[in-house]
Design an enzyme around this catalytic site. Sequence first.
Site, mmCIF file in Angstrom:
data_model
loop_
_atom_site.group_PDB
_atom_site.id
_atom_site.type_symbol
_atom_site.label_atom_id
_atom_site.label_comp_id
_atom_site.label_asym_id
_atom_site.label_seq_id
_atom_site.Cartn_x
_atom_site.Cartn_y
_atom_site.Cartn_z
ATOM 1 N N GLU A 33 84.211 50.920 12.367
ATOM 2 C CA GLU A 33 82.947 50.666 11.668
ATOM 3 C C GLU A 33 83.183 50.700 10.168
ATOM 4 O O GLU A 33 83.765 51.649 9.648
ATOM 5 C CB GLU A 33 81.906 51.718 12.078
ATOM 6 C CG GLU A 33 80.636 51.731 11.257
ATOM 7 C CD GLU A 33 79.906 50.399 11.250
ATOM 8 O OE1 GLU A 33 79.604 49.919 10.137
ATOM 9 O OE2 GLU A 33 79.646 49.832 12.334
ATOM 10 N N THR A 76 71.924 46.081 11.549
ATOM 11 C CA THR A 76 70.707 45.602 12.207
ATOM 12 C C THR A 76 70.052 46.689 13.045
ATOM 13 O O THR A 76 68.822 46.760 13.142
ATOM 14 C CB THR A 76 71.041 44.387 13.096
ATOM 15 O OG1 THR A 76 71.559 43.338 12.277
ATOM 16 C CG2 THR A 76 69.814 43.888 13.826
ATOM 17 N N SER A 94 62.331 46.229 14.834
ATOM 18 C CA SER A 94 60.960 46.533 15.249
ATOM 19 C C SER A 94 60.854 47.696 16.227
ATOM 20 O O SER A 94 59.748 48.109 16.564
ATOM 21 C CB SER A 94 60.319 45.289 15.883
ATOM 22 O OG SER A 94 60.366 44.199 14.994
ATOM 23 N N HIS A 152 61.291 44.955 24.639
ATOM 24 C CA HIS A 152 60.563 43.759 25.050
ATOM 25 C C HIS A 152 60.481 43.646 26.571
ATOM 26 O O HIS A 152 61.400 44.044 27.288
ATOM 27 C CB HIS A 152 61.240 42.507 24.496
ATOM 28 C CG HIS A 152 61.127 42.384 23.008
ATOM 29 N ND1 HIS A 152 59.980 41.929 22.391
ATOM 30 C CD2 HIS A 152 62.007 42.668 22.009
ATOM 31 C CE1 HIS A 152 60.165 41.930 21.082
ATOM 32 N NE2 HIS A 152 61.385 42.368 20.823
ATOM 33 N N CYS A 170 56.985 67.111 5.427
ATOM 34 C CA CYS A 170 56.242 65.966 5.977
ATOM 35 C C CYS A 170 56.473 65.840 7.481
ATOM 36 O O CYS A 170 55.535 65.634 8.253
ATOM 37 C CB CYS A 170 56.675 64.676 5.294
ATOM 38 S SG CYS A 170 56.292 64.573 3.536
#
Length: 478
Positions: A31, A40, A45, A49, A401
């Site tokens: 890597e 990526t 998102s 799917h 947070c």
Amino acid sequence: MYDVIIIGAGVTGTACARELSRYEAKICVLEKEEDVCCGTSKANSAIVHAGYDAAEGSLKAKLNVRGNLMMEELSEKLDFPFKRNGSLVICLHKEDFPKLETLYERGKKNGVKGLQILYREQVKEMEPNITDEVYAALYAPSAGIVCPFAMNLAFAENAVVNGAEFRFDTEVQNIRKTSQGWEIETSKGVFLTKTVINAAGVYADRFHNMVSEKKLCITPRRGSYCLLDKSAGPHVNRTVFSLPGKYGKGILVTPTVHGNLLLGPTAEDIENKEGTNTSAQELEQVIQKAGMNVKNLPLRQVITSFAGLRAHEEGDDFVIGESEDAPGFVDCAGIESPGLTAAPAVGEMVSGILKKRLNLKEKDAFISERKGILNPAALDKEEYRELLKKQPAYGNIICRCEMVSEGEILDAIHRPLGARSLDGVKRRTRAGMGRCQSGFCSPKTMEILARELGKDMAEITKCGKNSQIILGINKDTF
């Protein structure tokens, strides 16, 4: 001499490493970045799917549906967040209804279960914040959401405990065929291997074209996103898509497994394979198009924006398999959406190819399960008290947070493939992912990293390489 070298430690490469670690084989993952999940796989998102969008008979369709089916068991065994929240594809105009019916029929042919076409009243009852202009929607109950960082890390950590090696900051520069296999020249020396898995994302065409006369062309397709605070998370319960267009599924609105709300992505083909910058124009497009399907978006709650690159191959399908003119070189190229969903199935497919080629034998003691970082919030009061008695660091909150404790950060640093940077800690624990975006917790996190790694604070980076945060000390100038 390795049996298998995998180029790329994204979700595809680590899924392949995890599946291959079932066998008696010497495996190494190379890597170029300082950690797993740096391309990526970290900027997408986070959707699982259902499988109705990909063309019937394509690898995308086959591996999407298979990956979706594998996700539940994998999330339990490898301890990463996953939820089947379902998805809706919104049709705003009656004249577009045939496109929705086409998706429905394609989904059935692809083997997607439970698909339904719903009309305005049914959609509004299910999701009150869907636009009043909705005409109909395709509902897919098998769709889901996942934490892409945790999934990627889970595959990698499980591969490591089963014997796979990972070499970071190791950039592949050239690949040459040898009599015994392949010679891989890198920024950290030369590696020898019998076989290669090319899981290099937007760079997969570069490595394929080094060894094959049948050329690949991958275009980086940039997608920009807006992430909203957890107070906005309940605005929708399901993933809301637009009808697909030329560049994919359009702008979505979705909850995340951690309770945020995510809008995006755009789709712009670019030349720069590192071009993850955002622009005001693209972010305005995200906001405008998201608002076409979902009303009253609480945009004052946007806490950050980001962009990711999808590896779009001109054939518009995954390219997976042994190169015809380069035996022993296996491509995992063009892995764009639904690549995250398909990753477990891609790993399964590729390991099957190499099992046959290398005549691999299964291990007697493959470790199929992995435990993630302990989340104290999941404990009851008595369990939490006992934890604090044994490990007081879990009572020292570093990220207010996200309520991440020092104990969790210590675990992130010292577990297999432990964090070495602020982003490494963030991906593993969510420290720095909240409303203030690490404005308060980063100095404390840096102190912990420096202490545990035996480094000076000035050596701690945001994301490896030349991303040092401290450049000097003010008092030194006086």
